[in-house]
Scaffold this motif. Structure first.
Motif, PDB file in Angstrom:
ATOM      1  N   ASN A 109     -45.685 -42.043  54.314  1.00  0.00           N
ATOM      2  CA  ASN A 109     -45.295 -41.327  55.540  1.00  0.00           C
ATOM      3  C   ASN A 109     -44.500 -40.072  55.187  1.00  0.00           C
ATOM      4  O   ASN A 109     -44.628 -39.035  55.827  1.00  0.00           O
ATOM      5  N   GLU A 110     -43.677 -40.206  54.157  1.00  0.00           N
ATOM      6  CA  GLU A 110     -42.836 -39.074  53.736  1.00  0.00           C
ATOM      7  C   GLU A 110     -43.712 -37.890  53.280  1.00  0.00           C
ATOM      8  O   GLU A 110     -43.456 -36.733  53.626  1.00  0.00           O
ATOM      9  N   ASN A 152     -41.960 -41.780  61.104  1.00  0.00           N
ATOM     10  CA  ASN A 152     -41.713 -41.270  59.754  1.00  0.00           C
ATOM     11  C   ASN A 152     -42.692 -40.193  59.283  1.00  0.00           C
ATOM     12  O   ASN A 152     -42.463 -39.557  58.258  1.00  0.00           O
TER      13      ASN A 152
END
Ligand code: PGA
Length: 250
Positions: A109-110, A152
């Motif tokens: 997600n980052e 996220n």
């Protein structure tokens, strides 16, 4: 707030120059018969043909986008392309976080968030993909997984203008299987609520459904509440298959 739908084709790793141009020409011929299309139309071809197809589509109702981008503007990243390069080639959107990238390239997600921020930085509209696996669905975890991914992966500075969210259940992609309309509506309502806590114009964000969309199921899926268009893989590869899906938005 009324939302202008987006019908997007994701060509993945398909299409050489000649055939890609031909599909675009056929779509342009069909679109030219519609005075004021009621939806935005997008094709995300392999990066190598973005330039050529964007030139063909200039000044028309069809936009061209990338399928992925690197978070950085430039640098020592062999084989990667930046959002700025896509923009330079004529793209106006970029898909990020497609499940095939999350799986094949281990994108977290980052990472997806950083890529979406890069797309926005370059002046592109980011299409952020989220979706649960079959195991997660069967384990009753769908809404939690979607919340986690939306929260996220959402880029900093996301607005209804620069960000689109695509819900694509991993098990529905390329399988011919789709969730029930109730299940799609439930996830989309959940995403809308989740976004409301994260941004002020959440009601204007386009929420796409993707995963085995075809001409026969598009009218029902695209007609659901909180479904503001579709992200279409296999059925976007020919004008004949894609046009009836586009027509649900037109
Ligand atoms: P599909 O792919 O329409 O072939 O299921 C959708 C996607 O992966 O975006």
């Amino acid at each position: 707030m009324s939302i202008r739908p987006l019908i997007a084709g994701n060509w993945k790793m398909n299409g050489l120059k000649g055939e890609s141009s031909e599909v675009i020409r056929e779509l342009l011929a069909k679109v030219s018969t519609v005075a004021n299309p009621g939806c935005d139309i997008l094709i995300c071809p392999p990066a190598l043909v973005v330039n050529e197809l964007a030139a063909l589509c200039e000044g028309t109702s069809i936009s061209i986008g990338g399928q992925d981008c690197h978070p950085n503007v430039s640098g020592a990243h062999t084989g990667d392309i930046s959002a700025e390069m896509l923009k330079d080639a004529g793209a106006s959107y970029c898909i990020v976080g497609h499940s095939e990238r999350r799986t094949d390239h281990g994108e977290s997600n980052e990472t997806v968030k950083a890529k979406a921020e890069a797309a926005i930085r370059a002046g592109l509209i980011a299409i952020v993909c989220v979706g649960e696996t079959l195991e997660e669905r069967e384990g009753g975890k769908t809404l939690n997984v979607i919340s986690e991914q939306v929260k996220n992966s959402l880029p900093e500075g996301a607005t209804a203008e620069n960000t689109v969210i695509a819900y694509e259940p991993v098990w529905a992609i390329g399988t011919g299987k789709t969730p029930t309309p109730q299940d799609v509506a439930e996830v989309h309502a959940h995403m809308r609520a989740e976004l409301s806590a994260l941004m002020t114009d959440a009601n204007g964000v386009r929420l796409l459904y993707g995963g085995s969309v075809k001409g026969s199921n598009a009218p029902e899926l695209m007609g659901l509440e909180n479904v503001d268009g579709g992200l279409v893989g296999g059925a976007s590869l020919t004008a004949e298959d894609f046009w009836p899906i586009i027509e649900t938005g037109i």
